[in-house]
Design an enzyme around this catalytic site. Structure first.
Site, mmCIF file in Angstrom:
data_model
loop_
_atom_site.group_PDB
_atom_site.id
_atom_site.type_symbol
_atom_site.label_atom_id
_atom_site.label_comp_id
_atom_site.label_asym_id
_atom_site.label_seq_id
_atom_site.Cartn_x
_atom_site.Cartn_y
_atom_site.Cartn_z
ATOM 1 N N ASN A 1 0.820 -1.209 0.000
ATOM 2 C CA ASN A 1 0.000 0.000 0.000
ATOM 3 C C ASN A 1 0.854 1.260 0.000
ATOM 4 O O ASN A 1 0.510 2.263 -0.640
ATOM 5 C CB ASN A 1 -0.946 0.000 1.206
ATOM 6 C CG ASN A 1 -2.205 -0.816 0.939
ATOM 7 O OD1 ASN A 1 -2.509 -1.150 -0.200
ATOM 8 N ND2 ASN A 1 -2.925 -1.142 1.992
ATOM 9 N N PHE B 1 -2.012 3.313 -10.881
ATOM 10 C CA PHE B 1 -1.735 4.286 -9.832
ATOM 11 C C PHE B 1 -0.764 5.382 -10.278
ATOM 12 O O PHE B 1 0.037 5.869 -9.492
ATOM 13 C CB PHE B 1 -1.216 3.594 -8.565
ATOM 14 C CG PHE B 1 -2.271 2.768 -7.870
ATOM 15 C CD1 PHE B 1 -3.032 3.313 -6.849
ATOM 16 C CD2 PHE B 1 -2.515 1.470 -8.271
ATOM 17 C CE1 PHE B 1 -4.018 2.562 -6.226
ATOM 18 C CE2 PHE B 1 -3.505 0.716 -7.652
ATOM 19 C CZ PHE B 1 -4.261 1.264 -6.625
ATOM 20 N N GLY C 1 -3.846 13.763 -9.252
ATOM 21 C CA GLY C 1 -5.156 14.229 -8.806
ATOM 22 C C GLY C 1 -5.038 15.092 -7.573
ATOM 23 O O GLY C 1 -4.035 15.772 -7.357
ATOM 24 N N GLY D 1 -6.792 9.330 -0.293
ATOM 25 C CA GLY D 1 -7.452 9.278 1.004
ATOM 26 C C GLY D 1 -7.834 7.846 1.317
ATOM 27 O O GLY D 1 -7.183 6.909 0.869
ATOM 28 N N CYS E 1 -6.926 2.935 3.969
ATOM 29 C CA CYS E 1 -5.722 2.095 3.854
ATOM 30 C C CYS E 1 -4.438 2.893 3.659
ATOM 31 O O CYS E 1 -3.511 2.783 4.461
ATOM 32 C CB CYS E 1 -5.889 1.104 2.702
ATOM 33 S SG CYS E 1 -7.187 -0.134 2.996
ATOM 34 N N LYS F 1 -3.240 5.335 6.594
ATOM 35 C CA LYS F 1 -2.933 4.553 7.797
ATOM 36 C C LYS F 1 -1.700 3.695 7.601
ATOM 37 O O LYS F 1 -0.827 3.619 8.487
ATOM 38 C CB LYS F 1 -4.138 3.680 8.138
ATOM 39 C CG LYS F 1 -3.881 2.617 9.211
ATOM 40 C CD LYS F 1 -5.119 1.776 9.466
ATOM 41 C CE LYS F 1 -5.544 0.972 8.261
ATOM 42 N NZ LYS F 1 -4.566 -0.073 7.872
ATOM 43 N N LYS G 1 -12.748 7.883 -3.420
ATOM 44 C CA LYS G 1 -12.601 7.274 -4.739
ATOM 45 C C LYS G 1 -13.980 6.839 -5.206
ATOM 46 O O LYS G 1 -14.934 6.819 -4.409
ATOM 47 C CB LYS G 1 -11.643 6.076 -4.687
ATOM 48 C CG LYS G 1 -12.180 4.879 -3.905
ATOM 49 C CD LYS G 1 -11.211 3.699 -3.976
ATOM 50 C CE LYS G 1 -11.778 2.488 -3.233
ATOM 51 N NZ LYS G 1 -10.856 1.316 -3.331
ATOM 52 N N ARG H 1 -13.372 8.686 4.562
ATOM 53 C CA ARG H 1 -12.244 8.803 5.483
ATOM 54 C C ARG H 1 -11.036 9.391 4.758
ATOM 55 O O ARG H 1 -10.621 8.901 3.721
ATOM 56 C CB ARG H 1 -11.903 7.426 6.064
ATOM 57 C CG ARG H 1 -12.893 6.959 7.123
ATOM 58 C CD ARG H 1 -12.613 5.551 7.581
ATOM 59 N NE ARG H 1 -12.966 4.568 6.567
ATOM 60 C CZ ARG H 1 -12.889 3.249 6.745
ATOM 61 N NH1 ARG H 1 -12.448 2.771 7.894
ATOM 62 N NH2 ARG H 1 -13.244 2.429 5.784
#
Length: 266
Positions: free
Chosen positions: A55, A96, A100, A104, A107, A110, A168, A175
């Site tokens: 991630n 990815f 943009g 957020g 995942c 954090k 998204k 969140r």
């Protein structure tokens, strides 16, 4: 999309501390990898780091492209062309790499923070992850800064429409959503904000309460608006009726936070 992702994983990473656990889990997950995708067995710490590192790597790609987008803007380059040029390199790929308004969700923020903290605790250099976070925090303010540049620091009396509230598409999750930063900043400056999202309106009410007005139809949010801010690349926003938008807005100002539109067409 969570159920679909679970049912059709591109790989399954299992952290185990015994041969028995490895056998049981391999049998348990076997039905979900019948198309040949891998089941990777490793020790528990390696599996945990794999999760956080994956991630964090994706978050790093996003922050990198947002930095490249700023360079393109200042140098007169087209970031979409650059994105395609980078992504066509088979060592990199296209995933990815879309610039943009920042990432957020539950995942990426954090996991980047958790991995950075773990690295610091064991004495590893976490500076690259701190840079990823720093770029993302800055990027979340870009659309607010553009609004202020064009409409002024005092937005009292100005109506601004927002399309997209979730972090998204295909979720109502808000969140760490970049839209929160933009909307809170506009409200602080006195703006009237009218927002639309296909599924996240109820979640938005929990975040903003009645400080924001909500439109059931995306075009209704544009009535009397001096600007439109696009935060989420929902499919209904990708091919809108531009003529209809022109008729109801007081000023044809669109801040396309997801690069949905062709500048020449606009």
């Amino acid at each position: 999309a969570a159920i679909e992702d679970f049912m059709k994983p591109d790989r399954v990473v299992l952290g185990v501390d015994s041969e028995h656990a490895a056998r049981v889990l391999r049998d348990l997950y076997a039905p979900f990898v019948r198309t040949g995708h891998e089941i990777l067995i490793m020790d528990v710490p390696s599996a945990e780091i794999t999760q956080y590192a994956a991630n964090s790597m994706l978050a790093m790609r996003i922050s990198f492209m947002n930095s490249i987008a700023q360079l393109c803007e200042k140098a007169g380059a087209d970031v979409d062309s650059v994105r395609q040029g980078i992504g066509s390199d088979t060592r990199i790929g296209h995933s990815f790499l879309f610039p943009g308004a920042g990432y957020g969700g539950s995942c990426f923020p954090k996991d980047v923070q958790a991995l950075a903290r773990t690295m610091s605790e064991v004495g590893a250099d976490a500076s690259i992850l701190h840079a990823v976070e720093e770029v993302n925090h800055r990027q979340k303010r870009v659309l607010l800064e553009r609004i202020v540049e064009r409409l002024g620091e005092d937005l009292t009396g100005s109506t601004v429409a927002v399309w997209g509230l979730s972090f998204k598409p295909n979720t109502d999750d808000m969140r760490e959503a970049p839209s929160i930063v933009t909307i809170e900043g506009m409200l602080e400056r006195g703006a009237r904000v009218v927002a639309h999202d296909p599924v996240a309106i109820e979640e938005a009410r929990r975040v903003f309460g009645d400080r924001v007005e909500y439109a059931e139809v995306n075009y209704d949010a544009l009535r009397g608006a001096a600007a439109l801010v696009i935060h989420t690349e929902w499919h209904p926003y990708r091919r809108p009726d531009f003529g209809r938008m022109l008729e109801v807005m007081t000023r044809p100002l669109v801040l396309d936070g997801r690069n949905l539109y062709d500048p020449e067409q606009m």
